[in-house]
Motif scaffolding. Structure first.
Motif, PDB file in Angstrom:
ATOM      1  N   HIS A 176       0.429  14.505   2.288  1.00  0.00           N
ATOM      2  CA  HIS A 176       0.564  13.468   2.531  1.00  0.00           C
ATOM      3  C   HIS A 176      -0.174  12.318   2.990  1.00  0.00           C
ATOM      4  O   HIS A 176      -0.295  13.257   4.753  1.00  0.00           O
ATOM      5  N   ASN A 177      -0.831  11.535   3.199  1.00  0.00           N
ATOM      6  CA  ASN A 177      -1.072  10.311   3.651  1.00  0.00           C
ATOM      7  C   ASN A 177      -0.690   9.590   4.262  1.00  0.00           C
ATOM      8  O   ASN A 177      -0.345   8.243   3.567  1.00  0.00           O
ATOM      9  N   VAL A 178       0.005   9.531   5.646  1.00  0.00           N
ATOM     10  CA  VAL A 178       0.432   8.303   6.320  1.00  0.00           C
ATOM     11  C   VAL A 178       0.077   7.305   6.959  1.00  0.00           C
ATOM     12  O   VAL A 178      -1.363   7.729   6.935  1.00  0.00           O
ATOM     13  N   THR A 179       0.181   6.163   6.506  1.00  0.00           N
ATOM     14  CA  THR A 179      -1.054   4.979   6.714  1.00  0.00           C
ATOM     15  C   THR A 179      -0.436   3.651   7.494  1.00  0.00           C
ATOM     16  O   THR A 179      -0.209   4.229   8.385  1.00  0.00           O
ATOM     17  N   THR A 180       0.005   2.420   7.265  1.00  0.00           N
ATOM     18  CA  THR A 180       0.077   1.616   7.510  1.00  0.00           C
ATOM     19  C   THR A 180       1.475   2.526   8.496  1.00  0.00           C
ATOM     20  O   THR A 180       2.772   2.627   7.688  1.00  0.00           O
ATOM     21  N   HIS A 181       2.129   1.517   9.540  1.00  0.00           N
ATOM     22  CA  HIS A 181       3.493   2.097  10.433  1.00  0.00           C
ATOM     23  C   HIS A 181       3.677   1.293  11.112  1.00  0.00           C
ATOM     24  O   HIS A 181       2.777   0.909  11.948  1.00  0.00           O
ATOM     25  N   THR A 182       4.645   0.742  11.203  1.00  0.00           N
ATOM     26  CA  THR A 182       5.740  -0.445  11.804  1.00  0.00           C
ATOM     27  C   THR A 182       6.727   0.984  12.162  1.00  0.00           C
ATOM     28  O   THR A 182       7.588   1.294  11.950  1.00  0.00           O
ATOM     29  N   CYS A 183       7.326   0.217  13.385  1.00  0.00           N
ATOM     30  CA  CYS A 183       8.333   0.560  13.886  1.00  0.00           C
ATOM     31  C   CYS A 183       8.953  -0.453  15.387  1.00  0.00           C
ATOM     32  O   CYS A 183       8.195  -1.276  15.772  1.00  0.00           O
ATOM     33  N   GLU A 184      10.359  -0.427  15.085  1.00  0.00           N
ATOM     34  CA  GLU A 184      11.182  -1.729  16.281  1.00  0.00           C
ATOM     35  C   GLU A 184      11.969  -0.512  16.446  1.00  0.00           C
ATOM     36  O   GLU A 184      13.028  -0.027  16.350  1.00  0.00           O
TER      37      GLU A 184
END
Length: 188
Positions: free
Chosen positions: A84-92
């Protein structure tokens, strides 16, 4: 424009440090879930969820800490390995609550030894800091696309000698210290 007082500057630096520290802790949480998944490390997978968390993967809605065991059984019935490859990650981040969107590309090799399936989707997470620790409170998983390919090249001899990962704590990524000559590995 007036110069910032030492007190104001320290307050701003503390705010920035808190934000960076929180972002890293949240990203570590998301990444550790994927690592635990790919190593079938149920303890690591459970550790990233609050006890009352919920994980929704398609029709499967599971209490978060129980997701690892359920999903590992489902994956092992069809696949021999996966990443499982996590790429774009945004966080508020808003206080002790954060909302994250993490793109994921999953590669899963089928038991037939010939097929690989690629999946693209996203993890939509509500992450909460409780007792000073960020963990997933709710995860919803989207599925955006799929693709199938051939993995027979792996067994063709072209990759003889490469390290092969395992679904347990014998995987070399757990070795401490990691050494070249003392860490036993499986090979292609």
């Amino acid at each position: 424009m007036t110069a910032m007082s030492v007190e104001e500057e320290l307050k701003e630096l503390r705010r920035e440090l808190r934000y960076v520290t929180d972002r890293l802790a949240i990203l570590d949480c998301v990444m550790n879930q994927s690592r635990g998944h790919d190593r079938h490390d149920i303890e690591l997978m459970a550790s990233v969820y609050h006890p009352d968390a919920i994980d929704e993967h398609g029709p499967s809605v599971t209490v978060g800490p129980e997701y690892g065991e359920q999903s590992n059984q489902a994956h092992a019935s069809v696949f021999v390995d996966h990443l499982h490859n996590v790429t774009t990650h945004t966080c508020e981040i808003d206080g002790d609550e954060a909302h994250c969107e993490s793109y994921v590309i999953g590669a899963m090799r089928a038991r037939d030894g010939k097929s690989v399936f690629l999946f693209g989707g996203r993890y939509l997470d509500r992450v909460e800091r409780r007792d000073g620790v960020w963990k997933i409170a709710l995860r919803r998983c989207t599925l955006e696309w799929t693709m199938q390919g051939d993995t027979s090249l792996l067994t063709s001899g072209a990759f003889t000698g490469f390290i092969k990962g395992t679904w347990d704590r014998t995987d070399p990524s757990y070795a401490r210290p990691l050494t070249l000559d003392k860490t036993p590995v499986e090979r292609w």
